[in-house]
Design a protein around this motif. Structure first.
Motif, PDB file in Angstrom:
ATOM      1  N   ILE A   1       0.836  -1.201   0.000  1.00  0.00           N
ATOM      2  CA  ILE A   1       0.000   0.000   0.000  1.00  0.00           C
ATOM      3  C   ILE A   1       0.870   1.251   0.000  1.00  0.00           C
ATOM      4  O   ILE A   1       0.617   2.219  -0.748  1.00  0.00           O
ATOM      5  CB  ILE A   1      -0.954  -0.012   1.211  1.00  0.00           C
ATOM      6  CG1 ILE A   1      -1.908  -1.205   1.123  1.00  0.00           C
ATOM      7  CG2 ILE A   1      -1.746   1.293   1.312  1.00  0.00           C
ATOM      8  CD1 ILE A   1      -2.789  -1.370   2.351  1.00  0.00           C
ATOM      9  N   TYR A   2       1.915   1.251   0.821  1.00  0.00           N
ATOM     10  CA  TYR A   2       2.840   2.386   0.837  1.00  0.00           C
ATOM     11  C   TYR A   2       3.533   2.543  -0.519  1.00  0.00           C
ATOM     12  O   TYR A   2       3.678   3.671  -1.021  1.00  0.00           O
ATOM     13  CB  TYR A   2       3.866   2.201   1.949  1.00  0.00           C
ATOM     14  CG  TYR A   2       5.041   3.145   1.850  1.00  0.00           C
ATOM     15  CD1 TYR A   2       4.909   4.479   2.225  1.00  0.00           C
ATOM     16  CD2 TYR A   2       6.273   2.706   1.373  1.00  0.00           C
ATOM     17  CE1 TYR A   2       5.978   5.350   2.122  1.00  0.00           C
ATOM     18  CE2 TYR A   2       7.341   3.570   1.270  1.00  0.00           C
ATOM     19  CZ  TYR A   2       7.185   4.893   1.640  1.00  0.00           C
ATOM     20  OH  TYR A   2       8.251   5.753   1.528  1.00  0.00           O
ATOM     21  N   TYR A   3       3.941   1.445  -1.105  1.00  0.00           N
ATOM     22  CA  TYR A   3       4.617   1.511  -2.412  1.00  0.00           C
ATOM     23  C   TYR A   3       3.667   2.031  -3.485  1.00  0.00           C
ATOM     24  O   TYR A   3       4.072   2.780  -4.372  1.00  0.00           O
ATOM     25  CB  TYR A   3       5.130   0.114  -2.780  1.00  0.00           C
ATOM     26  CG  TYR A   3       5.932   0.080  -4.048  1.00  0.00           C
ATOM     27  CD1 TYR A   3       7.273   0.417  -4.045  1.00  0.00           C
ATOM     28  CD2 TYR A   3       5.348  -0.295  -5.262  1.00  0.00           C
ATOM     29  CE1 TYR A   3       8.021   0.385  -5.212  1.00  0.00           C
ATOM     30  CE2 TYR A   3       6.078  -0.329  -6.422  1.00  0.00           C
ATOM     31  CZ  TYR A   3       7.419   0.015  -6.392  1.00  0.00           C
ATOM     32  OH  TYR A   3       8.152  -0.004  -7.548  1.00  0.00           O
ATOM     33  N   PHE A   4       2.414   1.657  -3.390  1.00  0.00           N
ATOM     34  CA  PHE A   4       1.429   2.132  -4.365  1.00  0.00           C
ATOM     35  C   PHE A   4       1.251   3.642  -4.276  1.00  0.00           C
ATOM     36  O   PHE A   4       1.165   4.321  -5.303  1.00  0.00           O
ATOM     37  CB  PHE A   4       0.097   1.427  -4.119  1.00  0.00           C
ATOM     38  CG  PHE A   4      -1.011   1.883  -5.016  1.00  0.00           C
ATOM     39  CD1 PHE A   4      -1.117   1.399  -6.311  1.00  0.00           C
ATOM     40  CD2 PHE A   4      -1.936   2.809  -4.563  1.00  0.00           C
ATOM     41  CE1 PHE A   4      -2.138   1.826  -7.140  1.00  0.00           C
ATOM     42  CE2 PHE A   4      -2.961   3.239  -5.385  1.00  0.00           C
ATOM     43  CZ  PHE A   4      -3.065   2.747  -6.680  1.00  0.00           C
ATOM     44  N   THR A   5       1.200   4.169  -3.059  1.00  0.00           N
ATOM     45  CA  THR A   5       0.976   5.608  -2.900  1.00  0.00           C
ATOM     46  C   THR A   5       2.223   6.434  -3.162  1.00  0.00           C
ATOM     47  O   THR A   5       2.120   7.613  -3.514  1.00  0.00           O
ATOM     48  CB  THR A   5       0.475   5.901  -1.479  1.00  0.00           C
ATOM     49  OG1 THR A   5       1.419   5.402  -0.524  1.00  0.00           O
ATOM     50  CG2 THR A   5      -0.877   5.245  -1.252  1.00  0.00           C
ATOM     51  N   SER A   6       3.404   5.842  -3.015  1.00  0.00           N
ATOM     52  CA  SER A   6       4.634   6.631  -3.121  1.00  0.00           C
ATOM     53  C   SER A   6       5.360   6.469  -4.450  1.00  0.00           C
ATOM     54  O   SER A   6       6.040   7.412  -4.887  1.00  0.00           O
ATOM     55  CB  SER A   6       5.600   6.256  -1.995  1.00  0.00           C
ATOM     56  OG  SER A   6       5.981   4.893  -2.100  1.00  0.00           O
ATOM     57  N   SER A   7       5.225   5.335  -5.112  1.00  0.00           N
ATOM     58  CA  SER A   7       6.050   5.082  -6.298  1.00  0.00           C
ATOM     59  C   SER A   7       5.263   4.834  -7.576  1.00  0.00           C
ATOM     60  O   SER A   7       5.835   4.911  -8.654  1.00  0.00           O
ATOM     61  CB  SER A   7       6.962   3.867  -6.050  1.00  0.00           C
ATOM     62  OG  SER A   7       7.794   4.081  -4.935  1.00  0.00           O
ATOM     63  N   LEU A   8       3.984   4.531  -7.481  1.00  0.00           N
ATOM     64  CA  LEU A   8       3.205   4.201  -8.670  1.00  0.00           C
ATOM     65  C   LEU A   8       2.241   5.335  -9.012  1.00  0.00           C
ATOM     66  O   LEU A   8       1.850   6.117  -8.148  1.00  0.00           O
ATOM     67  CB  LEU A   8       2.429   2.895  -8.466  1.00  0.00           C
ATOM     68  CG  LEU A   8       3.274   1.646  -8.224  1.00  0.00           C
ATOM     69  CD1 LEU A   8       2.373   0.435  -8.051  1.00  0.00           C
ATOM     70  CD2 LEU A   8       4.250   1.410  -9.359  1.00  0.00           C
ATOM     71  N   ASN A   9       1.894   5.382 -10.281  1.00  0.00           N
ATOM     72  CA  ASN A   9       0.969   6.405 -10.764  1.00  0.00           C
ATOM     73  C   ASN A   9      -0.153   5.716 -11.529  1.00  0.00           C
ATOM     74  O   ASN A   9      -0.246   5.790 -12.749  1.00  0.00           O
ATOM     75  CB  ASN A   9       1.707   7.419 -11.640  1.00  0.00           C
ATOM     76  CG  ASN A   9       0.837   8.605 -11.996  1.00  0.00           C
ATOM     77  OD1 ASN A   9      -0.156   8.878 -11.326  1.00  0.00           O
ATOM     78  ND2 ASN A   9       1.200   9.306 -13.051  1.00  0.00           N
ATOM     79  N   MET A  10      -0.991   5.006 -10.794  1.00  0.00           N
ATOM     80  CA  MET A  10      -2.094   4.259 -11.397  1.00  0.00           C
ATOM     81  C   MET A  10      -3.407   4.986 -11.104  1.00  0.00           C
ATOM     82  O   MET A  10      -3.672   5.370  -9.966  1.00  0.00           O
ATOM     83  CB  MET A  10      -2.163   2.834 -10.830  1.00  0.00           C
ATOM     84  CG  MET A  10      -1.020   1.944 -11.216  1.00  0.00           C
ATOM     85  SD  MET A  10      -1.260   0.261 -10.580  1.00  0.00           S
ATOM     86  CE  MET A  10       0.226  -0.535 -11.165  1.00  0.00           C
ATOM     87  N   HIS A  11      -4.213   5.150 -12.144  1.00  0.00           N
ATOM     88  CA  HIS A  11      -5.513   5.808 -11.985  1.00  0.00           C
ATOM     89  C   HIS A  11      -6.657   4.933 -12.494  1.00  0.00           C
ATOM     90  O   HIS A  11      -7.804   5.158 -12.123  1.00  0.00           O
ATOM     91  CB  HIS A  11      -5.520   7.145 -12.721  1.00  0.00           C
ATOM     92  CG  HIS A  11      -4.468   8.095 -12.230  1.00  0.00           C
ATOM     93  ND1 HIS A  11      -4.520   8.692 -10.988  1.00  0.00           N
ATOM     94  CD2 HIS A  11      -3.311   8.528 -12.809  1.00  0.00           C
ATOM     95  CE1 HIS A  11      -3.456   9.467 -10.821  1.00  0.00           C
ATOM     96  NE2 HIS A  11      -2.708   9.384 -11.905  1.00  0.00           N
ATOM     97  N   SER A  12      -6.342   3.969 -13.333  1.00  0.00           N
ATOM     98  CA  SER A  12      -7.387   3.103 -13.868  1.00  0.00           C
ATOM     99  C   SER A  12      -7.868   2.136 -12.789  1.00  0.00           C
ATOM    100  O   SER A  12      -7.043   1.511 -12.099  1.00  0.00           O
ATOM    101  CB  SER A  12      -6.850   2.328 -15.072  1.00  0.00           C
ATOM    102  OG  SER A  12      -7.751   1.319 -15.458  1.00  0.00           O
TER     103      SER A  12
END
Length: 203
Positions: A148-159
Motif C-alpha cells: 500500500i505504501y509503495y502504491f501511494t509513493s512510487s506508482l501512478n495508477m488511476h485506472s
C-alpha cells in the motif's frame, strides 16, 4: 499485433500436467502413506492442564502483530527492487544477493518462532501449533501494508482495473509469503519442541 499461444506450447503444458504433476501427486501420496505416523517423544496426558492467564506482553494477538515485523525487516529493502521490477519495468540482476536475503529470511523465521514458542511453554501454555505458524507468518501482513505504501509513493495508477490488478497480485503475494514463512516457523518450532521434550527425564 496480436500474441497467440501456439498449439505446441499448449500441448506441452497439458503434457506437463498429465505426465509430471499428476504422477508426482500419486507418488507423494504413496510415500506418505507408507511412512510411520509421527510419534510423540514422551507420553502425553489426555487431561488438559489449566493454562494461566498470560501477561499483557504475551497476549497472542499483540505478539503475532509485533513478531511479523522481524522477518519483514530482514527483507524489506530488497522488496523495493523486486516491486520495481514487477511494476516499473526495471531490471533485477542481483540474484546472488536475493538468495542470501532469502536465507536470512528463513533463519529469522526459525529463530523468532522458536524463541516465542519457548517463552509460551515457559508460561505453561502448550497451545503452540497455530501460534508458531502465525508468529512468522504475520510478515505477510506487513508485506501487504508495504505494498500500500509503495502504491501511494512510487506508482501512478488511476485506472480502476490497474488498481484492482495491483492489489489482487500483491494480496496473492502477501498470502504466499504468509504461508511460506508460517510453514518455516512451524517446522522449526516442531523440531525444537520434539528435541527438548525428547531430552526430558520423566521419573
Amino acid at each position: 499485433y496480436q500474441r497467440r499461444v501456439h498449439g505446441a506450447w499448449l500441448l506441452g503444458l497439458i503434457a506437463l500436467w498429465f505426465f509430471v504433476s499428476i504422477p508426482l501427486v500419486y507418488f507423494g501420496a504413496a510415500v506418505g502413506y507408507k511412512r510411520p505416523a509421527l510419534q510423540q517423544p514422551k507420553p502425553v496426558s489426555i487431561i488438559p492442564r489449566c493454562i494461566p492467564e498470560p501477561k499483557w506482553n504475551m497476549q497472542p494477538q499483540l505478539v503475532v502483530l509485533c513478531t511479523g515485523a522481524v522477518p519483514f525487516g530482514a527483507v524489506f529493502i530488497e522488496l523495493y527492487f523486486i516491486l520495481s521490477t514487477l511494476w516499473l519495468n526495471k531490471f533485477y540482476y542481483v540474484f546472488g544477493f536475493l538468495g542470501i536475503v532469502f536465507v536470512i529470511l528463513v533463519v529469522t523465521c526459525c529463530e523468532i518462532s522458536i524463541v516465542l514458542v519457548y517463552f509460551q511453554l515457559c508460561y505453561e501454555d502448550y497451545r503452540w501449533w497455530w501460534r508458531s505458524f502465525f508468529y512468522s507468518g504475520s510478515s505477510g501482513l506487513y508485506l501487504f501494508m508495504y505494498s500500500i505504501y509503495y502504491f501511494t509513493s512510487s506508482l501512478n495508477m488511476h485506472s480502476p482495473a490497474s488498481i484492482v490488478l495491483y492489489f489482487g497480485y500483491m494480496g496473492l503475494l502477501s498470502y504466499i509469503m504468509f504461508v511460506v514463512t508460517g510453514a518455516v516457523g512451524f517446522a522449526a518450532s516442531l523440531f525444537f519442541v520434539r528435541y527438548i521434550y525428547a531430552n526430558l527425564k520423566v521419573d
